[in-house]
Scaffold this motif. Sequence first.
Motif, PDB file in Angstrom:
ATOM      1  N   GLU A 485       0.093 -17.326   1.121  1.00 11.64           N
ATOM      2  CA  GLU A 485       0.265 -16.158   1.988  1.00 11.64           C
ATOM      3  C   GLU A 485       1.666 -15.572   1.861  1.00 11.64           C
ATOM      4  O   GLU A 485       1.845 -14.360   1.798  1.00 11.64           O
ATOM      5  N   SER A 486       2.678 -16.444   1.813  1.00 12.04           N
ATOM      6  CA  SER A 486       4.053 -15.955   1.738  1.00 12.04           C
ATOM      7  C   SER A 486       4.305 -15.219   0.433  1.00 12.04           C
ATOM      8  O   SER A 486       5.017 -14.214   0.399  1.00 12.04           O
ATOM      9  N   GLU A 487       3.721 -15.709  -0.674  1.00 11.94           N
ATOM     10  CA  GLU A 487       3.955 -15.094  -1.976  1.00 11.94           C
ATOM     11  C   GLU A 487       3.213 -13.769  -2.114  1.00 11.94           C
ATOM     12  O   GLU A 487       3.727 -12.817  -2.689  1.00 11.94           O
ATOM     13  N   ILE A 488       1.991 -13.685  -1.585  1.00  7.54           N
ATOM     14  CA  ILE A 488       1.194 -12.475  -1.745  1.00  7.54           C
ATOM     15  C   ILE A 488       1.852 -11.276  -1.067  1.00  7.54           C
ATOM     16  O   ILE A 488       1.699 -10.138  -1.505  1.00  7.54           O
ATOM     17  N   LEU A 489       2.623 -11.518  -0.012  1.00  8.23           N
ATOM     18  CA  LEU A 489       3.272 -10.435   0.711  1.00  8.23           C
ATOM     19  C   LEU A 489       4.506  -9.905  -0.006  1.00  8.23           C
ATOM     20  O   LEU A 489       5.091  -8.920   0.440  1.00  8.23           O
ATOM     21  N   LEU A 490       4.898 -10.551  -1.106  1.00  4.81           N
ATOM     22  CA  LEU A 490       6.127 -10.179  -1.799  1.00  4.81           C
ATOM     23  C   LEU A 490       5.820  -9.619  -3.182  1.00  4.81           C
ATOM     24  O   LEU A 490       4.709  -9.760  -3.700  1.00  4.81           O
ATOM     25  N   ALA A 491       6.852  -9.000  -3.788  1.00  3.13           N
ATOM     26  CA  ALA A 491       6.751  -8.603  -5.186  1.00  3.13           C
ATOM     27  C   ALA A 491       6.593  -9.855  -6.036  1.00  3.13           C
ATOM     28  O   ALA A 491       7.273 -10.853  -5.808  1.00  3.13           O
ATOM     29  N   PRO A 492       5.675  -9.864  -7.018  1.00  2.00           N
ATOM     30  CA  PRO A 492       5.421 -11.080  -7.801  1.00  2.00           C
ATOM     31  C   PRO A 492       6.654 -11.521  -8.577  1.00  2.00           C
ATOM     32  O   PRO A 492       7.414 -10.694  -9.091  1.00  2.00           O
ATOM     33  N   ALA A 493       6.852 -12.832  -8.634  1.00  2.00           N
ATOM     34  CA  ALA A 493       7.973 -13.418  -9.361  1.00  2.00           C
ATOM     35  C   ALA A 493       7.465 -14.032 -10.655  1.00  2.00           C
ATOM     36  O   ALA A 493       6.425 -14.689 -10.678  1.00  2.00           O
ATOM     37  N   LEU A 571      12.082  -6.533   0.696  1.00  2.00           N
ATOM     38  CA  LEU A 571      12.448  -5.120   0.646  1.00  2.00           C
ATOM     39  C   LEU A 571      11.825  -4.409  -0.543  1.00  2.00           C
ATOM     40  O   LEU A 571      11.644  -3.187  -0.527  1.00  2.00           O
ATOM     41  N   LEU A 572      11.485  -5.154  -1.601  1.00  2.34           N
ATOM     42  CA  LEU A 572      10.962  -4.555  -2.826  1.00  2.34           C
ATOM     43  C   LEU A 572       9.475  -4.271  -2.700  1.00  2.34           C
ATOM     44  O   LEU A 572       8.731  -5.016  -2.061  1.00  2.34           O
ATOM     45  N   SER A 573       9.037  -3.213  -3.348  1.00  2.00           N
ATOM     46  CA  SER A 573       7.616  -2.892  -3.389  1.00  2.00           C
ATOM     47  C   SER A 573       6.889  -3.939  -4.227  1.00  2.00           C
ATOM     48  O   SER A 573       7.320  -4.272  -5.337  1.00  2.00           O
ATOM     49  N   ARG A 574       5.780  -4.437  -3.712  1.00  2.00           N
ATOM     50  CA  ARG A 574       5.027  -5.452  -4.443  1.00  2.00           C
ATOM     51  C   ARG A 574       3.989  -4.849  -5.368  1.00  2.00           C
ATOM     52  O   ARG A 574       3.266  -5.593  -6.050  1.00  2.00           O
ATOM     53  N   PHE A 575       3.894  -3.540  -5.415  1.00  2.00           N
ATOM     54  CA  PHE A 575       2.897  -2.878  -6.250  1.00  2.00           C
ATOM     55  C   PHE A 575       3.465  -2.353  -7.561  1.00  2.00           C
ATOM     56  O   PHE A 575       2.708  -2.189  -8.525  1.00  2.00           O
ATOM     57  N   ASP A 576       4.744  -2.069  -7.641  1.00  2.00           N
ATOM     58  CA  ASP A 576       5.314  -1.535  -8.881  1.00  2.00           C
ATOM     59  C   ASP A 576       6.615  -2.225  -9.263  1.00  2.00           C
ATOM     60  O   ASP A 576       7.446  -1.653  -9.959  1.00  2.00           O
ATOM     61  N   THR A 577       6.801  -3.471  -8.786  1.00  2.00           N
ATOM     62  CA  THR A 577       8.018  -4.224  -9.078  1.00  2.00           C
ATOM     63  C   THR A 577       7.647  -5.662  -9.411  1.00  2.00           C
ATOM     64  O   THR A 577       6.723  -6.230  -8.822  1.00  2.00           O
ATOM     65  N   VAL A 578       8.354  -6.242 -10.361  1.00  2.00           N
ATOM     66  CA  VAL A 578       8.227  -7.647 -10.691  1.00  2.00           C
ATOM     67  C   VAL A 578       9.633  -8.253 -10.673  1.00  2.00           C
ATOM     68  O   VAL A 578      10.604  -7.612 -11.100  1.00  2.00           O
ATOM     69  N   VAL A 579       9.749  -9.464 -10.125  1.00  2.00           N
ATOM     70  CA  VAL A 579      11.041 -10.110  -9.916  1.00  2.00           C
ATOM     71  C   VAL A 579      11.224 -11.216 -10.943  1.00  2.00           C
ATOM     72  O   VAL A 579      10.302 -12.009 -11.186  1.00  2.00           O
ATOM     73  N   VAL A 580      12.421 -11.285 -11.536  1.00  2.00           N
ATOM     74  CA  VAL A 580      12.764 -12.334 -12.494  1.00  2.00           C
ATOM     75  C   VAL A 580      14.072 -12.985 -12.062  1.00  2.00           C
ATOM     76  O   VAL A 580      14.778 -12.476 -11.187  1.00  2.00           O
ATOM     77  N   ASP A 581      14.384 -14.111 -12.680  1.00  2.84           N
ATOM     78  CA  ASP A 581      15.622 -14.820 -12.371  1.00  2.84           C
ATOM     79  C   ASP A 581      16.813 -14.078 -12.950  1.00  2.84           C
ATOM     80  O   ASP A 581      16.848 -13.765 -14.136  1.00  2.84           O
ATOM     81  N   ALA A 582      17.815 -13.860 -12.094  1.00  2.00           N
ATOM     82  CA  ALA A 582      19.057 -13.271 -12.586  1.00  2.00           C
ATOM     83  C   ALA A 582      19.997 -14.335 -13.122  1.00  2.00           C
ATOM     84  O   ALA A 582      20.936 -14.040 -13.847  1.00  2.00           O
ATOM     85  N   GLY A 583      19.758 -15.571 -12.797  1.00  2.00           N
ATOM     86  CA  GLY A 583      20.684 -16.661 -13.111  1.00  2.00           C
ATOM     87  C   GLY A 583      21.096 -17.304 -11.810  1.00  2.00           C
ATOM     88  O   GLY A 583      20.803 -16.822 -10.720  1.00  2.00           O
ATOM     89  N   GLY A 584      21.753 -18.401 -11.896  1.00  2.00           N
ATOM     90  CA  GLY A 584      22.157 -19.097 -10.679  1.00  2.00           C
ATOM     91  C   GLY A 584      23.241 -20.088 -10.958  1.00  2.00           C
ATOM     92  O   GLY A 584      24.081 -19.880 -11.827  1.00  2.00           O
ATOM     93  N   SER A 585      23.208 -21.168 -10.230  1.00  2.00           N
ATOM     94  CA  SER A 585      24.216 -22.188 -10.412  1.00  2.00           C
ATOM     95  C   SER A 585      24.073 -22.868 -11.760  1.00  2.00           C
ATOM     96  O   SER A 585      24.988 -23.494 -12.251  1.00  2.00           O
ATOM     97  N   ARG A 586      22.868 -22.760 -12.370  1.00  2.00           N
ATOM     98  CA  ARG A 586      22.637 -23.318 -13.694  1.00  2.00           C
ATOM     99  C   ARG A 586      22.580 -22.160 -14.691  1.00  2.00           C
ATOM    100  O   ARG A 586      21.585 -21.461 -14.791  1.00  2.00           O
ATOM    101  N   PHE A 587      23.623 -21.983 -15.468  1.00  2.00           N
ATOM    102  CA  PHE A 587      23.654 -20.849 -16.380  1.00  2.00           C
ATOM    103  C   PHE A 587      22.691 -21.022 -17.540  1.00  2.00           C
ATOM    104  O   PHE A 587      22.323 -20.057 -18.198  1.00  2.00           O
ATOM    105  N   ASP A 588      22.276 -22.275 -17.812  1.00  2.00           N
ATOM    106  CA  ASP A 588      21.344 -22.463 -18.912  1.00  2.00           C
ATOM    107  C   ASP A 588      19.959 -21.956 -18.570  1.00  2.00           C
ATOM    108  O   ASP A 588      19.066 -21.981 -19.401  1.00  2.00           O
ATOM    109  N   THR A 589      19.724 -21.520 -17.328  1.00  2.00           N
ATOM    110  CA  THR A 589      18.409 -21.009 -16.949  1.00  2.00           C
ATOM    111  C   THR A 589      18.146 -19.648 -17.590  1.00  2.00           C
ATOM    112  O   THR A 589      17.125 -19.421 -18.201  1.00  2.00           O
TER     113      THR A 589
END
Length: 949
Positions: A485-493, A571-589
């Motif tokens: 339920e929590s994921e469906i309400l958001l832009a897909p990752a 905040l992002l539209s879940r119909f025309d947006t897809v979310v990806v990793d920008a990077g984090g504490s692990r730069f090798d990601t």
Amino acid sequence: FCARCRGGQGAGGGGRACAYGPPFLLSHTDHSFLLSLPRVPLAFRACALAGFSGSRSRARRRARRRARDPGRAPDAAGLVRVRMGGQCLFWCAVASWYVANLLFNVGMKYSHALLPDVMMLTSMQFAAGALCLSAAVVSGVVYPAPSWLSSELLVLSVLLLAGTLCTNISLVVLSVSFTHVIKTCEPLFTAVIVYAFDRVLPGPTAVGAITTTVVGVLIASIEQRKSAGKPHNFSLGIAVAMLACFTLQLRNVLNKRMMRPAAVESARRVAAVNEEEAGAAVKEQGSPIFEKPPPSPPQLQPSELLLLNLTGALPVQLLLHALAFFTRNPPAHASRYDMYAGASQWWLLVPPTTFVLYQLGSILVLARVEPVTHAVLNALKRIVVIGLGAVYTGERLTVGFIAGAAVAVAGASAYSLGKVLRTSVAHVWLRLGMFALAASTLTASVSGTFAPGTIQGATQQVVRDAAAIPWTICGHSLEPSKNCESEILLAPAVTLEELLGHGELEDGKRVLNANRKPRGCDGRMLKVVAMHPSPSLHPVCLPNGLTFDASRKTMTDNFGNMVWIYGARALLSRFDTVVVDAGGSRFDTVVVDAHHHSYPRGFVDALVLAEANLLVDAKRYSDAERGLTKLITRLVEVHDVPTLLAGIGVQSFLSNSTRGPPDIGQQPAAPITASSIVLHDEQHSLLDALEQRAPYGYSVRGRFTAEVANVHERRKAVALGCPSFMLNPDPCLGASLQQQFHALAHTPDDQAAKLKIAVLLPNPAAPNLLKLLIGICRNFPKAFVVVQTLDDYDSIRRARDQYKMPIKHTQVRYFYDIQAWRRELQQVDLVFGARIHGSLMGIYAGRPTLTIANDQRILEMVEQMMLPHETIFDMYEPHNFHRVKYVLLEHVRGAAANFHGDEFDRNRARIARAYVRMFDSIGVNVSTNVHELSTGCSLMRTHAHVHAR
């Protein structure tokens, strides 16, 4: 027969001389069997008991005939046993065994959520058995006997207690399915116990079956360990489950020596009378042919034996319970199954009732069928409990776990099946099948075949490897396992692995192409937004039953941070947006360095940063702040795309006082000002990089942070509060909150104790403030504390030990699922405390929320979002704490008088319009909820009125 007895006195090794023939050895088993034969002359029986043995081959033939006769199968003591009358009654016992065991395991989860005390739950189970025995005695079903006080029964009771207590511990530490996979190792313990008693080694088939079972448990353990939260608890769960297997199997071996069906018990008593008559007759002839038989354990009915074991174990369990109560510390964390804490209190009665029922069904089946049949039925029961238990409680079973469980159950079944196979060829085929199954599954596990993690993931992996398949994301995530339920309400990752699965092949490797992006339902190319913190490191879909420590890996050290991250992604539209990793504490990601990164130029359209506590005065600028500042600056510069920072803020107290956080009863000191906060040069560099890539600015928490950031000719910091303020989609939320506050403020004093209140503990918790919040839980029975950090547990323990203010375990809860958190808060009357994100969850749930501002961070946010609040200096003096209900209602009445719903709704609409402008400037659409909020409550009411007409 008589001819065999005719003859003179003969010598025989150890046998008695017979007046009618030569002596022969006679076992105690045959002695009891012959005594039970009907219509045999007394002298004939005496002669037989003294001298008859027969050939060994003839005895073996008789044993085989009795074994083939389904109505007269010999039990462990050699007596003829009468089977259960009627197939219907037999299968009813099996069904009750299965169903009761399944309900017991599921009920333990709900019961532990309601009452997280294993010792108490175990005591209730044995007390249920004692009540059943008392009822049986009172009703005349059973009668007390001296055999009830035998030492054998005490040993059985202790073994049953040890096995049950260990099983209960394993059920609350491990999952239901994994606990039963471990318990399929029972054949291993059976072989060890049999060898210890009889010095009989298992045959090759039994060894192969035991090995197969161990391999299956090993595979399931490895797969479960990958998702286990706390290694210490994981090892403890395995250890106690193994101990439960040993103690319960030892009890079963001893049980077989003490229980007899009713028909056999009658035959035994008749045989005892005949034995006395035969002994007297032969003794008159001067030949004492009978020696006193060796003492045997008391023979009891199965149900009588079970109830005596449960009753005998109850005093020992109560003693252990008392010792644990006076010596142990309270559990450091809440229940593993705290997500079920809202279940009905009636679930507490399910484990004690079903415990007695499934134990009774098991022992009745064991008493009326062959042990081999009972073992096969037990193996089948494991499949039922593992499968249906996982489905009912929502556990996510991985491919490797299912394979390991299947191998373990197959090994347990083969162990039982090997006892009835009669030909060597059948045994050979069974061994080959077990070897092939165990070897192939173990090879697949070691080689990583089960790496995708779930059945759906394994299927989707094949699809992702085909680059020719169109890459379409139509309103949901690529992974079906993420569609909670929590994921469906958001832009897909989408993870980097999923992205590369749809990339192009270059030199045998998958690489991304800026011209090949995922497309939506209408075929248009979706906007790719890189987010920090990375969605793959902080997924919103987690399996049920995680401990607090296990969920911290996703929720961070403060569960409120996940509310902030979730709000920013919403905040992002879940119909025309897809979310990806920008990077984090692990730069090798994702990100490697400034000149090379995994995303080609043009693949990422925008960057969204959901960071809260980032800015700090240069005097308090530590290595932690320095590392995070450099990381975010590097992400902004490497991606070099339009960027939005959501809700950055300054960490600061209300004043420059060095005494720490203020407390109730203290006088306000000189307030801290924005001009007194001086940022480090590295943080100035970060804000400069943001200004260059944020056309319409970036959001900060409040006016205080905006004044700190808008220096050195910077003007783009806009005070908008927390992104989670936009989660509730109701544009007229303020009007609803005002009505609820008004009703709450007029609560009669005699009805106040019935209020259900969610209490939020601050960190750190000042003494008087802690006493007030814990006092609410003690005076309002339905109140509970929402734990967000480990320090909250320390505060609860400090209130108990230092201030003598303990609260119940059921009044401590934590949530790692945003929607589950919201649903729980929708059931409360008030959210009260000094946690800003916990307060915003109350606003998301649409419930009256009163926040205590004890630092500058909370104060600037509640003022910016116009949330009902009191500063720490406005709270009632500590000498009024003995009237907690009065104090709380007075604060609620004050908040109700100062809260104006229409102003609250207009402020939310203004903030929503600011988000729309900011996201439009970076080329990304906001969600439908934010668009509707930006129209305001009055316009929505007009549209609703026109639509109604």
